[in-house]
Scaffold this motif. Structure first.
Motif, PDB file in Angstrom:
ATOM      1  N   PRO A   6      12.565  57.109  27.725  1.00 55.78           N
ATOM      2  CA  PRO A   6      11.888  57.831  27.014  1.00 55.78           C
ATOM      3  C   PRO A   6      12.195  59.548  27.024  1.00 55.78           C
ATOM      4  CG  PRO A   6      11.052  57.634  28.952  1.00 55.78           C
ATOM      5  CD  PRO A   6      12.370  56.854  29.005  1.00 55.78           C
ATOM      6  N   HIS A   7      13.386  59.949  27.353  1.00 50.04           N
ATOM      7  CA  HIS A   7      13.762  61.330  27.498  1.00 50.04           C
ATOM      8  C   HIS A   7      15.103  61.605  27.068  1.00 50.04           C
ATOM      9  CE1 HIS A   7      13.509  65.196  30.629  1.00 50.04           C
ATOM     10  NE2 HIS A   7      13.897  65.454  29.475  1.00 50.04           N
ATOM     11  N   THR A   8      15.383  62.128  25.980  1.00 47.91           N
ATOM     12  CA  THR A   8      16.633  62.598  25.425  1.00 47.91           C
ATOM     13  C   THR A   8      16.484  63.632  24.647  1.00 47.91           C
ATOM     14  OG1 THR A   8      16.488  61.445  23.457  1.00 47.91           O
ATOM     15  CG2 THR A   8      17.286  59.954  25.234  1.00 47.91           C
ATOM     16  N   ASP A  38      13.114  66.580  22.233  1.00 43.42           N
ATOM     17  CA  ASP A  38      13.936  68.199  22.210  1.00 43.42           C
ATOM     18  C   ASP A  38      13.052  69.144  22.901  1.00 43.42           C
ATOM     19  OD1 ASP A  38      16.617  67.903  21.399  1.00 43.42           O
ATOM     20  OD2 ASP A  38      15.560  67.256  19.343  1.00 43.42           O
ATOM     21  N   HIS A  39      13.694  70.266  23.495  1.00 37.81           N
ATOM     22  CA  HIS A  39      13.072  71.319  24.021  1.00 37.81           C
ATOM     23  C   HIS A  39      12.108  71.915  22.905  1.00 37.81           C
ATOM     24  CE1 HIS A  39      15.132  71.145  27.918  1.00 37.81           C
ATOM     25  NE2 HIS A  39      16.159  70.725  27.093  1.00 37.81           N
ATOM     26  N   ASP A  40      10.920  72.186  23.223  1.00 41.30           N
ATOM     27  CA  ASP A  40      10.051  72.884  22.381  1.00 41.30           C
ATOM     28  C   ASP A  40       9.971  73.050  20.625  1.00 41.30           C
ATOM     29  OD1 ASP A  40       9.252  74.093  24.866  1.00 41.30           O
ATOM     30  OD2 ASP A  40      11.261  75.140  24.819  1.00 41.30           O
ATOM     31  N   VAL A  63       8.333  65.903  22.810  1.00 41.46           N
ATOM     32  CA  VAL A  63       9.056  67.202  23.192  1.00 41.46           C
ATOM     33  C   VAL A  63       8.822  67.382  24.487  1.00 41.46           C
ATOM     34  CG1 VAL A  63       8.492  68.118  20.850  1.00 41.46           C
ATOM     35  CG2 VAL A  63       6.800  68.530  22.780  1.00 41.46           C
ATOM     36  N   GLU A  64       9.861  68.313  25.001  1.00 37.62           N
ATOM     37  CA  GLU A  64       9.753  68.580  26.278  1.00 37.62           C
ATOM     38  C   GLU A  64       9.193  70.243  26.434  1.00 37.62           C
ATOM     39  OE1 GLU A  64      13.472  68.302  28.567  1.00 37.62           O
ATOM     40  OE2 GLU A  64      12.337  68.572  30.498  1.00 37.62           O
ATOM     41  N   LEU A  65       8.111  70.341  26.795  1.00 42.73           N
ATOM     42  CA  LEU A  65       7.792  71.752  26.671  1.00 42.73           C
ATOM     43  C   LEU A  65       8.126  72.701  28.029  1.00 42.73           C
ATOM     44  CD1 LEU A  65       3.801  71.145  25.695  1.00 42.73           C
ATOM     45  CD2 LEU A  65       5.477  72.205  24.179  1.00 42.73           C
ATOM     46  N   ALA A  74       8.706  74.805  34.921  1.00 39.85           N
ATOM     47  CA  ALA A  74       8.362  73.212  34.985  1.00 39.85           C
ATOM     48  C   ALA A  74       8.365  72.764  33.307  1.00 39.85           C
ATOM     49  CB  ALA A  74       7.167  72.742  35.414  1.00 39.85           C
ATOM     50  N   HIS A  75       9.017  71.442  33.326  1.00 45.13           N
ATOM     51  CA  HIS A  75       8.930  70.917  32.018  1.00 45.13           C
ATOM     52  C   HIS A  75       7.983  69.727  31.926  1.00 45.13           C
ATOM     53  CE1 HIS A  75      13.504  72.157  31.380  1.00 45.13           C
ATOM     54  NE2 HIS A  75      12.626  73.206  31.168  1.00 45.13           N
ATOM     55  N   LEU A  76       7.343  69.788  30.780  1.00 39.13           N
ATOM     56  CA  LEU A  76       6.185  68.787  30.326  1.00 39.13           C
ATOM     57  C   LEU A  76       6.650  68.057  29.198  1.00 39.13           C
ATOM     58  CD1 LEU A  76       3.171  67.723  31.339  1.00 39.13           C
ATOM     59  CD2 LEU A  76       2.471  69.283  29.366  1.00 39.13           C
ATOM     60  N   ALA A 189       8.055  66.106  33.654  1.00 39.98           N
ATOM     61  CA  ALA A 189       9.524  65.763  33.734  1.00 39.98           C
ATOM     62  C   ALA A 189       9.947  66.169  35.125  1.00 39.98           C
ATOM     63  CB  ALA A 189      10.408  66.638  32.714  1.00 39.98           C
ATOM     64  N   HIS A 190      10.755  65.336  35.600  1.00 44.32           N
ATOM     65  CA  HIS A 190      11.641  65.710  37.049  1.00 44.32           C
ATOM     66  C   HIS A 190      10.971  66.912  38.112  1.00 44.32           C
ATOM     67  CE1 HIS A 190      12.832  69.434  34.522  1.00 44.32           C
ATOM     68  NE2 HIS A 190      13.365  68.429  33.651  1.00 44.32           N
ATOM     69  N   PRO A 191       9.634  66.284  38.322  1.00 42.34           N
ATOM     70  CA  PRO A 191       8.911  67.404  39.145  1.00 42.34           C
ATOM     71  C   PRO A 191       9.316  67.654  40.573  1.00 42.34           C
ATOM     72  CG  PRO A 191       7.808  65.169  39.324  1.00 42.34           C
ATOM     73  CD  PRO A 191       8.862  65.108  38.205  1.00 42.34           C
ATOM     74  N   SER A 246      17.001  59.116  31.280  1.00 45.60           N
ATOM     75  CA  SER A 246      18.419  59.712  31.371  1.00 45.60           C
ATOM     76  C   SER A 246      18.353  61.088  31.113  1.00 45.60           C
ATOM     77  CB  SER A 246      19.153  59.061  30.414  1.00 45.60           C
ATOM     78  OG  SER A 246      18.834  59.248  28.940  1.00 45.60           O
ATOM     79  N   ASP A 247      17.526  61.499  30.481  1.00 49.52           N
ATOM     80  CA  ASP A 247      17.608  63.214  30.062  1.00 49.52           C
ATOM     81  C   ASP A 247      18.826  63.289  29.104  1.00 49.52           C
ATOM     82  OD1 ASP A 247      16.863  65.865  29.879  1.00 49.52           O
ATOM     83  OD2 ASP A 247      16.578  66.033  31.649  1.00 49.52           O
ATOM     84  N   TYR A 248      19.348  62.466  28.602  1.00 50.55           N
ATOM     85  CA  TYR A 248      20.641  62.392  27.923  1.00 50.55           C
ATOM     86  C   TYR A 248      20.565  63.596  27.082  1.00 50.55           C
ATOM     87  CZ  TYR A 248      24.331  61.108  24.462  1.00 50.55           C
ATOM     88  OH  TYR A 248      25.396  60.937  23.828  1.00 50.55           O
TER      89      TYR A 248
HETATM   90 FE    FE Z   1      13.968  69.069  31.662  1.00 46.28          FE
END
Ligand code: FE
Ligand code: AMP
Ligand code: FE
Ligand code: ZN
Length: 281
Positions: A6-8, A38-40, A63-65, A74-76, A189-191, A246-248
């Motif tokens: 769930p994270h690419t 995607d970021h933001d 999205v990854e905020l 930090a990434h949410l 994400a990855h806390p 994966s955070d591909y």
């Molecule tokens: Fe991240």
């Protein structure tokens, strides 16, 4: 069991594959569900969705905020929220604006010692999209200063570097509220990825849980065994679920699609709580 990653990232932020290609490659990697985060920006959602029928893999839109709590980045991850929500869209626009200002300042500092220009970096970033350090890294690699993104990060792009500049980002606890208000499902994400820098205090994660946080990302290559155990312990204490992904980023990072997965039952809870549907083939 469904295989869920769930994270690419795609070319709409700092990945190197187009959104549709991330979906196509997800099928080739044997996934049943792929999350595009995607970021933001939600700019890749439509192109990714169009590839779903042909690829035969389901799409979890997210999205990854980028967030910041007292100087700690930090990434949410945020899933299945209404993409026209005014608070979230203006928040993401403000982050992207601040990212551009910040990248420009970093390039100014770097250009004293390396042959790169702001125009070159802009050309490597998505039009109107988030400019990140990976795009600055790509310009440095193109200029022959470093062999790859990782080497550029190690040498000049980390927070301890004199070339580093911070950008504005919302507080993660407030961002959790924004995501829930927009009908979405927030996952931190990855806390405990300490290789990224300082990590959030457990108190802040507790406040985020009170604000509606759903889960913590546990299985991620930037978290070692001890860090994953710590994530498990915090999640159990706060009544949060855990995820894996994966955070591909395509060729931008060694992460392989499907290298970490999220349990099907947790994915189904995200789907049930989110306002938007998962797009199925
Ligand atoms: Fe991240
Ligand atoms: P920024 O968005 O400008 O804060 O840059 C952070 C992004 O850089 C992350 O989302 C990663 O995709 C990427 N990144 C961080 N460290 C590395 C690294 N060592 N090699 C390649 N990419 C990295
Ligand atoms: Fe990234
Ligand atoms: Zn990511």
């Amino acid at each position: 069991m469904l295989r869920v990653d769930p994270h690419t990232h795609s070319t709409r932020s700092d990945g190197t594959d187009a959104p549709g290609d991330v979906v196509g490659l997800a099928r080739a990697a044997g996934l049943d569900v792929v999350g595009l985060t995607d970021h933001d920006t939600t700019a890749g959602w439509q192109e990714a969705a169009e590839r779903v029928p042909g690829a035969g893999v389901a799409l979890l839109r997210g999205v990854e905020l980028s967030c910041s709590s007292r100087g700690v980045s930090a990434h949410l991850l945020a899933y299945l929220f209404r993409p026209d929500d005014m608070v979230l869209t203006s928040c993401m626009a403000r982050i992207r604006d601040s990212r551009a200002t910040r990248a420009r300042r970093m390039v100014e500092r770097l250009s004293a010692d390396y042959p790169i220009t702001w125009e070159q970096v802009l050309a490597l970033a998505p039009a109107g999209g988030p400019v990140g350090r990976p795009h600055i890294a790509d310009a440095l690699v193109a200029a022959g200063a470093f062999p790859d993104r990782a080497a550029a990060f190690r040498a000049v792009l980390l927070p301890r570097s004199p070339y580093f500049v911070r950008h504005w980002a919302p507080d993660p606890v407030r961002a959790v509220g924004f995501v829930r208000e927009a009908g979405g499902v927030p996952v931190l994400a990855h806390p405990r990825a300490r290789e990224r820098g300082r990590v959030l205090d457990e108190d802040v994660i507790a406040d985020a849980a009170d604000a509606g946080l759903f889960a913590l990302e546990r299985d991620h290559r930037a978290q070692d065994g001890a860090e994953r155990a710590e994530v498990d312990r915090i999640a159990r204490r706060l009544g949060l679920r855990v995820t894996g992904a994966s955070d591909y980023h395509g060729r931008g990072k060694p992460n392989r699609l499907g290298e970490n997965l999220t349990r099907e039952s947790v994915f189904r809870e995200i789907e049930a709580q989110g306002e938007l549907p998962v797009i199925r083939p």
